[in-house]
Every structure is written in structure tokens, then in C-alpha cells.
Scaffold this active site. Structure first.
Site, PDB file in Angstrom:
ATOM      1  N   GLU A 177       2.893   0.520  -0.221  1.00 52.36           N
ATOM      2  CA  GLU A 177       2.507  -0.359   0.761  1.00 52.36           C
ATOM      3  C   GLU A 177       1.887  -1.803   0.326  1.00 52.36           C
ATOM      4  O   GLU A 177       1.096  -1.927  -0.079  1.00 52.36           O
ATOM      5  CB  GLU A 177       1.248   0.251   1.555  1.00 52.36           C
ATOM      6  CG  GLU A 177       0.434  -0.516   2.650  1.00 52.36           C
ATOM      7  CD  GLU A 177      -0.690   0.016   2.976  1.00 52.36           C
ATOM      8  OE1 GLU A 177      -1.446   0.767   2.404  1.00 52.36           O
ATOM      9  OE2 GLU A 177      -1.164  -0.396   4.308  1.00 52.36           O
ATOM     10  N   LYS A 219       5.648   1.469   3.550  1.00 52.86           N
ATOM     11  CA  LYS A 219       4.843   1.043   4.648  1.00 52.86           C
ATOM     12  C   LYS A 219       4.463  -0.418   4.443  1.00 52.86           C
ATOM     13  O   LYS A 219       3.960  -0.893   3.619  1.00 52.86           O
ATOM     14  CB  LYS A 219       3.198   1.715   4.299  1.00 52.86           C
ATOM     15  CG  LYS A 219       2.194   1.694   5.229  1.00 52.86           C
ATOM     16  CD  LYS A 219       1.086   2.306   5.141  1.00 52.86           C
ATOM     17  CE  LYS A 219      -0.095   1.912   5.998  1.00 52.86           C
ATOM     18  NZ  LYS A 219      -1.097   2.911   6.234  1.00 52.86           N
TER      19      LYS A 219
HETATM   20  C1  5MM Z   1      -3.901  -1.760   5.478  1.00 52.31           C
HETATM   21  O1  5MM Z   1      -4.583  -0.552   5.727  1.00 52.31           O
HETATM   22  C2  5MM Z   1      -3.856   0.623   5.781  1.00 52.31           C
HETATM   23  C3  5MM Z   1      -3.742   0.868   7.256  1.00 52.31           C
HETATM   24  O2  5MM Z   1      -4.727   0.433   8.028  1.00 52.31           O
HETATM   25  P1  5MM Z   1      -4.702  -0.402   9.340  1.00 52.31           P
HETATM   26  O3  5MM Z   1      -3.630   0.518  10.233  1.00 52.31           O
HETATM   27  O4  5MM Z   1      -6.121  -0.137   9.813  1.00 52.31           O
HETATM   28  O5  5MM Z   1      -4.052  -1.666   8.795  1.00 52.31           O
HETATM   29  C4  5MM Z   1      -4.970   1.734   5.370  1.00 52.31           C
HETATM   30  O6  5MM Z   1      -4.153   2.836   4.997  1.00 52.31           O
HETATM   31  C5  5MM Z   1      -5.898   1.297   4.338  1.00 52.31           C
HETATM   32  O7  5MM Z   1      -5.186   1.152   3.170  1.00 52.31           O
HETATM   33  C6  5MM Z   1      -6.855   2.231   4.380  1.00 52.31           C
HETATM   34  O8  5MM Z   1      -7.702   2.172   5.491  1.00 52.31           O
HETATM   35  C7  5MM Z   1      -7.775   2.159   2.912  1.00 52.31           C
HETATM   36  O9  5MM Z   1      -8.370   0.954   2.819  1.00 52.31           O
HETATM   37  P2  5MM Z   1      -9.383   0.528   1.691  1.00 52.31           P
HETATM   38  O10 5MM Z   1      -9.233  -0.784   1.750  1.00 52.31           O
HETATM   39  O11 5MM Z   1     -10.621   1.255   1.681  1.00 52.31           O
HETATM   40  O12 5MM Z   1      -8.734   1.186   0.426  1.00 52.31           O
END
Ligand code: 5MM
Length: 337
Positions: A177, A219
Site C-alpha cells: 500500500e 492497495k
Molecule cells: C489509508 O489507510 C488505510 C485505508 O483506510 P481508509 O480507507 O480509511 O483510507 C488503512 O488500512 C490504514 O492503513 C489503517 O486504518 C491503519 O492506519 P494507522 O495509521 O493506524 O496505521
């Protein structure tokens, strides 16, 4: 010979118009989410937050895999069934976020570098034993004046490639990602340039590290205007630019591409996914891996009250139905009623 291979798991993650639920918020992020509804963040309230989504009846009709946070991997639902077992019973593949977050470096102000490679091979063995069959590592790329630097894109690409190689060696499918942030006043053209460069560089590094692309999921962010850009691109423009970026960056042997929502509302992330499908993306399967766009609205409905759980789960089903329809280019505004 195991019946499930890395390739078959990767393909299953993006089959039948299903997608991923990113339920992998780290403690600080989960705390932000819970505090937004006035709930204190504790191990138990975070478990209740996960429980709300993972126990929703019918989730398996829309979700093929759930990305979990380490804490959740060891937790159970309110009846004592481990979450991993609950997912397996529903035919949903458990996944695990393995990066340890992103930090700034003195020489690169405004940019972030993801950490977590130390000890990762051993952690992968533990996660596999606990049932995880896929994983996720997130890098963060920021658009701004003179940003991103090539160095930031390249260093993050190298880490993503090292992570992916370690995952596959452990029998775990890597989701890579490289997130290009939506924050900023850049226009959609700049977003396309940066997202293309980022993803191309990432695949170059994956190839150098002999990562099997046929067992890797990308991703990515959609190509979208910065949130402070005065001229916001339409869904149609987002769909066209996103498919053009994918065709210019993603090798054919990758089985699937999933999008993060990145701050879009649930409805926007659904409309834009639908628009992407109108432009016939491929040869890879294209789907979603949303956190906020799937969980944000149900979270507000839940508000931490047991009595609101059924209504919150109904809202969650509505969001999942929307993205499942969008994956077929069949989402309509009426589905919001
Ligand atoms: C970009 O964040 C990922 C996708 O979430 P959204 O659809 O809300 O954009 C998400 O998998 C993110 O990596 C996780 O929520 C973990 O975030 P943190 O910053 O807590 O590691």
C-alpha cells in the site's frame, strides 16, 4: 501440496466483486475514531468496535478478507469466539497489518518513512500460526511544494519490496500500500503524475527483489484532486484518470488492485469506485479495501451504545452493498435510501 497457494489466496481476495475491510487501525488511530463518538479507547472498547463490524450478519457476501491489527488478532467476539475463527467460519480470509507506522527524518521535512522490517520474519511466523494468510504494509507519500522527493518514493518502495519478499517466504500474501495522500491543494493531474511514479517505482523494486507479482495485491489511492484544490475533479474524471494510471503502472500478472478511501466519504468512495469500473479497468480485478468509507457512518450510528448495534450493522450492510454494486459498475444513488 497445500490446496491453497499464495496465488489462489490472492485471487480469492479479489474474486466475485468482493473486497477487503481494513479494520487495522493502530491504537492511536482507533483512539481517534472512538473519541469522535465520545468513547474512551481501551482494549475492551476497541474489541467492541471490531465486534460491531466482524459479527455483522452477511458480511461474507461482500467481504473476502479483513485486515486486522495485531491486538485484534488475539481478541474474541462477545460470545468468546476468536475473531480469526469467526472470520474463517464465514469463509473470510484473516489478514494482518504488519508495518509499525511511519516516521519523519531530519533531512526530509514533511515526508514519512515506514518502519517495521526489524524482526518481521519472526513476526510473520507468529501471524501465520495465528491464522493470517495475507498482510499489509502502508507507505505514505505526500504531495506539496517540491514534494514528494524521489528519495522518499524510492526508500518507501524498497521497504515495501523487502516486506513483500518476507511475506511470501512465510506463506503470506502481501498487500502493498503506497498511499498518496489526498491532503493538499494539488490538482488531479499532479495526483496522477505522483501516483504513477510511486506505483511504477514500487513495482520496479518488487521485481528487483524477485517478489512473485502473481501473488501480490496492490492497495492504492485513486487519482483524485487534493482536498484543498479549488477545482475538484468529477467522478468521471477520477474514473478515467485512475484507470489510465493503473494501465500505465501495474504489471499484467498482478491479480488484483484494491483502493483505499483516504478521507473520501462513504458515498464518494462508492461513486468513484463505480466510475472506475465504467472505464473497464483490467486485466487485474479491481476492488476496495476501505476503512473509513465502510466504517465511518456505522460508527456514528453506533455511538458506543449497545442498543444502536442493529442500526449500525444495517448501515454497514448498506455501505458494503454499495461498494459491491460499484465493483460491477451498478451502484446508483437510490441505493442510499
Ligand atoms: C489509508 O489507510 C488505510 C485505508 O483506510 P481508509 O480507507 O480509511 O483510507 C488503512 O488500512 C490504514 O492503513 C489503517 O486504518 C491503519 O492506519 P494507522 O495509521 O493506524 O496505521
Amino acid at each position: 501440496m497445500p490446496s491453497e497457494t499464495l496465488q489462489s489466496i490472492a485471487q480469492k481476495l479479489v474474486a466475485n466483486y468482493k473486497g477487503l475491510l481494513a479494520a487495522d487501525e493502530s491504537v492511536p488511530t482507533a483512539t481517534k475514531r472512538l473519541e469522535s463518538i465520545g468513547l474512551e479507547s481501551t482494549e475492551e472498547t476497541r474489541r467492541q468496535y471490531r465486534n460491531l463490524f466482524l459479527t455483522t450478519e452477511g458480511i461474507e457476501n461482500y467481504i473476502s478478507g479483513v485486515i486486522l491489527f495485531e491486538e485484534t488478532l488475539g481478541q474474541s467476539d462477545s460470545h468468546g469466539t476468536p475473531f480469526v475463527e469467526l472470520l474463517q467460519q464465514k469463509g473470510i480470509i484473516p489478514g494482518i497489518k504488519v508495518d509499525k507506522g511511519a516516521v519523519e527524518k531530519n533531512d526530509y521535512p514533511g515526508e514519512k518513512f515506514t518502519e517495521g522490517l526489524d524482526g518481521l520474519a519472526k513476526r510473520f511466523q507468529e501471524y501465520y500460526a495465528l491464522g493470517a494468510r495475507f498482510s499489509k504494509w502502508r507507505a505514505i507519500i505526500t504531495i506539496g511544494d517540491s514534494l514528494p522527493t524521489d528519495h522518499c518514493i524510492e526508500e518507501n518502495a524498497k521497504s515495501l519490496a523487502s516486506y513483500a519478499a518476507l511475506a511470501q517466504a512465510a506463506g503470506i500474501v502481501p498487500v502493498i500500500e503506497p498511499e498518496v495522500l489526498i491532503t493538499g491543494d494539488h490538482d488531479i493531474k499532479r495526483s496522477e503524475e505522483v501516483t504513477t511514479q510511486t506505483v511504477k517505482t514500487t513495482f520496479d523494486e518488487l521485481k528487483k527483489n524477485n517478489v512473485d507479482l502473481s501473488a501480490t495485491i496492490l492497495k492504492t489511492s485513486m487519482v483524485i484532486s487534493g482536498d484543498k484544490c479549488p477545482t475538484q475533479a468529477t467522478s468521471e474524471e477520477i474514473g478515467a484518470a485512475t484507470v489510465r494510471f493503473l494501465k500505465n503502472s501495474v504489471p499484467d500478472d498482478v491479480p488484483g488492485v484494491v483502493f483505499l478511501s483516504g478521507g473520501q466519504t462513504g458515498v464518494q468512495a462508492t461513486e468513484n469506485l463505480n466510475a472506475v469500473h465504467k472505464f473497464n479497468p483490467g486485466p487485474w480485478q479491481v476492488s476496495f479495501s476501505y476503512a473509513r468509507a465502510l466504517q465511518g457512518d456505522p460508527l456514528k450510528v453506533w455511538a458506543g451504545q449497545a442498543a444502536n448495534i442493529p442500526a449500525a450493522q444495517t448501515e454497514f450492510i448498506k455501505r458494503m452493498k454499495g461498494v459491491h454494486a460499484a465493483n460491477q459498475g451498478q451502484y446508483t444513488a437510490e441505493m442510499e435510501n
